[in-house]
Write a protein that holds these residues in place. Structure first.
Motif, mmCIF file in Angstrom:
data_model
loop_
_atom_site.group_PDB
_atom_site.id
_atom_site.type_symbol
_atom_site.label_atom_id
_atom_site.label_comp_id
_atom_site.label_asym_id
_atom_site.label_seq_id
_atom_site.Cartn_x
_atom_site.Cartn_y
_atom_site.Cartn_z
ATOM 1 N N PHE A 125 0.824 -1.207 0.000
ATOM 2 C CA PHE A 125 0.000 0.000 0.000
ATOM 3 C C PHE A 125 0.861 1.262 0.000
ATOM 4 N N ALA A 126 2.051 1.181 0.589
ATOM 5 C CA ALA A 126 2.972 2.318 0.488
ATOM 6 C C ALA A 126 3.367 2.544 -0.965
ATOM 7 N N GLY A 127 3.626 1.454 -1.706
ATOM 8 C CA GLY A 127 3.942 1.563 -3.131
ATOM 9 C C GLY A 127 2.777 2.096 -3.936
ATOM 10 N N LEU A 128 1.567 1.646 -3.597
ATOM 11 C CA LEU A 128 0.361 2.135 -4.283
ATOM 12 C C LEU A 128 0.199 3.643 -4.089
ATOM 13 N N TRP A 129 0.339 4.083 -2.849
ATOM 14 C CA TRP A 129 0.203 5.509 -2.532
ATOM 15 C C TRP A 129 1.317 6.314 -3.196
ATOM 16 N N ALA A 130 2.553 5.774 -3.164
ATOM 17 C CA ALA A 130 3.681 6.487 -3.765
ATOM 18 C C ALA A 130 3.513 6.623 -5.270
ATOM 19 N N GLY A 131 3.047 5.564 -5.936
ATOM 20 C CA GLY A 131 2.822 5.634 -7.381
ATOM 21 C C GLY A 131 1.788 6.672 -7.748
ATOM 22 N N THR A 132 0.725 6.767 -6.938
ATOM 23 C CA THR A 132 -0.310 7.771 -7.163
ATOM 24 C C THR A 132 0.246 9.179 -6.977
ATOM 25 N N ILE A 133 0.958 9.382 -5.868
ATOM 26 C CA ILE A 133 1.496 10.703 -5.554
ATOM 27 C C ILE A 133 2.544 11.133 -6.570
ATOM 28 N N ASN A 134 3.400 10.198 -6.993
ATOM 29 C CA ASN A 134 4.461 10.546 -7.946
ATOM 30 C C ASN A 134 3.888 11.098 -9.237
ATOM 31 N N THR A 135 2.793 10.524 -9.703
ATOM 32 C CA THR A 135 2.201 10.979 -10.956
ATOM 33 C C THR A 135 1.556 12.353 -10.800
ATOM 34 N N ILE A 136 1.024 12.633 -9.598
ATOM 35 C CA ILE A 136 0.312 13.897 -9.390
ATOM 36 C C ILE A 136 1.271 15.028 -9.045
ATOM 37 N N VAL A 137 2.068 14.842 -7.977
ATOM 38 C CA VAL A 137 2.916 15.945 -7.511
ATOM 39 C C VAL A 137 4.383 15.561 -7.347
ATOM 40 N N GLY A 138 4.702 14.276 -7.348
ATOM 41 C CA GLY A 138 6.067 13.853 -7.041
ATOM 42 C C GLY A 138 6.220 13.582 -5.554
ATOM 43 N N SER A 139 7.441 13.185 -5.146
ATOM 44 C CA SER A 139 7.798 12.927 -3.733
ATOM 45 C C SER A 139 7.194 11.654 -3.170
ATOM 46 N N GLY A 140 6.823 10.701 -4.011
ATOM 47 C CA GLY A 140 6.295 9.435 -3.518
ATOM 48 C C GLY A 140 7.281 8.659 -2.664
ATOM 49 N N SER A 141 8.580 8.888 -2.878
ATOM 50 C CA SER A 141 9.590 8.190 -2.071
ATOM 51 C C SER A 141 9.522 8.588 -0.603
ATOM 52 N N LEU A 142 8.923 9.754 -0.312
ATOM 53 C CA LEU A 142 8.749 10.147 1.081
ATOM 54 C C LEU A 142 7.628 9.359 1.748
ATOM 55 N N VAL A 143 6.979 8.482 0.998
ATOM 56 C CA VAL A 143 6.047 7.517 1.568
ATOM 57 C C VAL A 143 6.743 6.170 1.756
#
Length: 267
Positions: free
Chosen positions: A11-29
């Motif tokens: 779920f961390a990967g799912l959230w990070a993939g979503t965030i990366n496409t929208i604003v970036g910084s998914g690695s901070l998840v």
């Protein structure tokens, strides 16, 4: 326990993939989650970057129409990001882990500040790019790129290859100043350049440091981020940006506290 750990990573990967496409910084998840679960910081960066490549592909596919309008610009910037990513990955693999232990908290603080001030950066970039709205898309793609933009994209590539977090926000801020393109065109370029950096870093890790790769983690983040990338490109824009940033900041603070505690009291 292993099952719950795997569910959390997915779920961390799912959230990070979503965030990366929208604003970036998914690695901070994903990075804080991996560190909190007991993975060594450098190994967490390596496995995280490899896993997020899948989300980069799905995000790039979701922005393929916008990307097609700026393909000349991307052809100019991709090699710069590629070389920067290679250098960043080399630094991560060759500098002592203790160096990363001291540098990573500073980079986390920088990334968190970028996330917190991202709305202002976006508003500023939108103002700079307002003149591009409604203009023939080919006009943006034929605009001359100055040396400053090449240098900044190169430096962001190094940063991304070394740490990955918030490189997308850095790119959007730079594009808002030095690139004559709409926000959606800039976001498409951001998604693809971030993918290039993560991909070249992942290949470097695979060839030169396979012992640092936790393959189950890579697989879980890859599947999660692949799905998240599609979500971010299709329906992610409907998610509340405020809640997205809150999750990123909270998890980033968790990672920061964890790493600072290890510096003070030791592993």
């Amino acid at each position: 326990m292993d099952l719950w750990r795997d569910i959390i990573i997915f779920f961390a990967g799912l959230w990070a993939g979503t965030i990366n496409t929208i604003v970036g910084s998914g690695s901070l998840v994903t990075f804080p989650v991996l560190v909190a679960l007991g993975f060594a910081p450098v190994n967490a960066v390596v496995s995280n970057a490899m896993g997020l490549v899948a989300g980069g592909f799905s995000g790039a596919w979701g922005y393929r129409r916008e990307a097609a309008t700026v393909w000349r610009t991307m052809l100019k910037l991709v090699p710069v990001s590629l070389v920067g990513g290679l250098i960043g990955a080399w630094l991560l693999l060759h500098l002592p882990d203790t160096v990363f232990g001291y540098v990573a908290p500073v980079l986390i603080v920088l990334a968190l500040l970028l996330v917190i001030f991202q709305p202002r950066l976006s508003a500023w970039a939108k103002g700079r790019q307002a003149a591009s709205v409604g203009v023939n898309p080919d006009e943006a793609d034929r605009t001359r790129i100055g040396p400053t933009l090449y240098i900044l994209v190169f430096l962001i590539g190094i940063y991304g290859g070394y740490f990955t977090a918030a490189q997308g926000i850095l790119l959007m801020a730079v594009f808002g100043i030095f690139l004559h393109a709409s926000l959606q065109q800039s976001n498409a370029i951001k998604v693809i350049l971030s993918l290039v950096v993560n991909l070249v870093a992942a290949v470097s890790y695979l060839v030169f440091a396979p012992e640092r790769i936790h393959w189950p983690v890579v697989l879980l983040i890859a599947v999660g981020s692949l799905i998240g990338g599609f979500i971010g490109a299709k329906v992610g824009r409907k998610l509340s940006p405020g809640w997205l940033r809150l999750v990123i900041v909270v998890l980033g603070l968790v990672a920061l506290a964890n790493m600072v505690a290890k510096l003070i009291v030791g592993p």
